[in-house]
Design an enzyme around this catalytic site. Structure first.
Site, PDB file in Angstrom:
ATOM      1  N   LEU A 137       0.930  -0.961  -0.003  1.00 35.50           N
ATOM      2  CA  LEU A 137       0.193   0.021   0.041  1.00 35.50           C
ATOM      3  C   LEU A 137       0.996   1.383  -0.045  1.00 35.50           C
ATOM      4  O   LEU A 137       1.955   1.283   0.629  1.00 35.50           O
ATOM      5  CB  LEU A 137      -0.953   0.112   1.312  1.00 35.50           C
ATOM      6  CG  LEU A 137      -1.966  -1.059   1.416  1.00 35.50           C
ATOM      7  CD1 LEU A 137      -2.721  -0.711   2.816  1.00 35.50           C
ATOM      8  CD2 LEU A 137      -2.942  -0.902   0.091  1.00 35.50           C
ATOM      9  N   ASP A 138       0.432   2.292  -0.553  1.00 33.26           N
ATOM     10  CA  ASP A 138       1.245   3.494  -0.610  1.00 33.26           C
ATOM     11  C   ASP A 138       1.380   3.958   0.665  1.00 33.26           C
ATOM     12  O   ASP A 138       0.563   3.550   1.576  1.00 33.26           O
ATOM     13  CB  ASP A 138       0.619   4.548  -1.356  1.00 33.26           C
ATOM     14  CG  ASP A 138       0.411   4.195  -2.736  1.00 33.26           C
ATOM     15  OD1 ASP A 138       1.103   3.579  -3.457  1.00 33.26           O
ATOM     16  OD2 ASP A 138      -0.363   4.920  -3.641  1.00 33.26           O
ATOM     17  N   ARG A 139       2.483   4.815   0.980  1.00 31.47           N
ATOM     18  CA  ARG A 139       2.736   5.137   2.567  1.00 31.47           C
ATOM     19  C   ARG A 139       1.680   5.663   3.203  1.00 31.47           C
ATOM     20  O   ARG A 139       1.204   5.670   4.365  1.00 31.47           O
ATOM     21  CB  ARG A 139       3.846   6.237   2.472  1.00 31.47           C
ATOM     22  CG  ARG A 139       4.302   6.984   3.886  1.00 31.47           C
ATOM     23  CD  ARG A 139       4.890   8.216   3.506  1.00 31.47           C
ATOM     24  NE  ARG A 139       6.215   8.123   2.881  1.00 31.47           N
ATOM     25  CZ  ARG A 139       7.428   8.107   3.300  1.00 31.47           C
ATOM     26  NH1 ARG A 139       7.618   8.062   4.761  1.00 31.47           N
ATOM     27  NH2 ARG A 139       8.525   8.243   2.829  1.00 31.47           N
ATOM     28  N   ARG A 238      -6.107   6.072  -7.437  1.00 30.76           N
ATOM     29  CA  ARG A 238      -5.771   7.426  -7.545  1.00 30.76           C
ATOM     30  C   ARG A 238      -5.903   7.982  -8.913  1.00 30.76           C
ATOM     31  O   ARG A 238      -6.452   9.041  -9.100  1.00 30.76           O
ATOM     32  CB  ARG A 238      -4.480   7.803  -6.768  1.00 30.76           C
ATOM     33  CG  ARG A 238      -4.330   7.149  -5.477  1.00 30.76           C
ATOM     34  CD  ARG A 238      -3.021   7.215  -4.808  1.00 30.76           C
ATOM     35  NE  ARG A 238      -2.428   8.395  -4.798  1.00 30.76           N
ATOM     36  CZ  ARG A 238      -1.185   8.769  -4.494  1.00 30.76           C
ATOM     37  NH1 ARG A 238      -0.424   7.661  -3.960  1.00 30.76           N
ATOM     38  NH2 ARG A 238      -0.463   9.822  -4.612  1.00 30.76           N
TER      39      ARG A 238
END
Length: 299
Positions: A137-139, A238
């Site tokens: 997962l993205d930060r 996104r």
């Protein structure tokens, strides 16, 4: 009429299985007067013992005569972190829920990451294993993730990911009022030289990406949307949200500056897969973040 499993209650938190074999979670839900979420949390936090042995597997097979002890403790005192929560653990995998702001694994000079925290936990609990990253997962995205505890399990998950994972959903706060109640976005995603992902309606040499969406709530300024991934590409939700002209709030890379919660408003809240070793269905979900919901309670 369905025949109930019977038990004898020895005291408030101790039980004995009298008849009928059954998976542990199913038996607990049928016989223990607690909510489903509380029972699952007690299991996940190592609060249940069968015949004096701690068990966390939902599908652990109970037999007549088994003695079950349910702890009143709400926390797993062996795992403490303000950055993530241990949701499930067995000898092959762990499922965690990470907070926004923490990396899935080490990158560059940053030391704060989920893998390091898990490895430290394994060391403290004298487990001879390491956390192996299976997906990321993205930060700044929060939510559910799987880590393997050995290389063989990692390879099974990586090689068969699309067959093993059968439901993976996110919830997001989008900027503006989404007009459609539901729909699907499909196009090709590719990184440019600056490592920014962009989409194309025709094959541009990138990877084909499919995202299904469903409107959960909306007000005058924002929309609460569930996304179900058919493919798992880099920055897929996104970019697809930006393609809809309703970017994810707080997205400094693909957004429009709308940042009501001072965070990327994207949360992985449903993760369902077949266990890589036992092949049993494993289903996990987390509540929609409270601050997401509060945006839509002010009418």
């Amino acid at each position: 009429m369905r025949k109930q499993n019977l038990y004898q209650q020895k005291d408030k938190y101790d039980y004995m299985v009298v008849q009928n074999e059954a998976p542990l979670l199913e038996w607990l839900l049928e016989n223990v007067k607690q909510s489903k979420s509380k029972i699952k949390a007690t299991l996940q936090n190592r609060g249940i013992k069968v015949n004096k042995r701690m068990v966390t597997q939902y599908d652990f097979a109970l037999k007549p005569g088994d003695k079950i002890a349910i702890s009143t403790s709400k926390k797993n005192d062996k795992f403490q972190s303000r950055h993530l929560k241990l949701v499930y653990e067995d000898r092959y995998i762990v499922v965690v829920e990470k907070n926004p702001g923490i990396l899935s694994m080490a990158a560059g000079h940053s030391s704060l990451n989920v893998k390091t925290i898990l490895d430290d936990y394994f060391k403290k609990t004298r487990q001879k294993c390491n956390a192996h990253v299976v997906h990321r997962l993205d930060r700044d995205t929060s939510g559910l993730m799987i880590y393997a505890k050995d290389m063989q399990t990692e390879q099974i998950l990586e090689r068969n990911w699309h067959n093993i994972v059968y439901d993976r959903r996110y919830v997001a706060v989008l900027s503006g009022q989404l007009e459609e109640e539901q729909g699907t976005i499909a196009n090709w995603l590719k990184d440019n030289k600056a490592y920014v992902t962009y989409s194309s309606p025709v094959d541009n040499g990138g990877k084909y990406a499919v995202t299904h969406f469903c409107l959960l709530d909306r007000n005058d300024t924002h929309s609460l949307v569930e996304f179900k991934l058919e493919t798992g590409r880099k920055n897929q939700i996104r970019v697809h949200s930006a393609d809809m002209s309703h970017p994810v709030c707080g997205d400094i890379k693909y957004g429009n500056g709308d940042d009501p919660l001072h965070r990327l408003c994207l949360h992985a809240y449903v993760l369902c897969f077949y266990h890589p070793i036992t092949h049993q269905p494993m289903e996990f979900d987390t509540p929609i973040p409270m601050n997401f919901r509060k945006l839509f309670s002010k009418r």
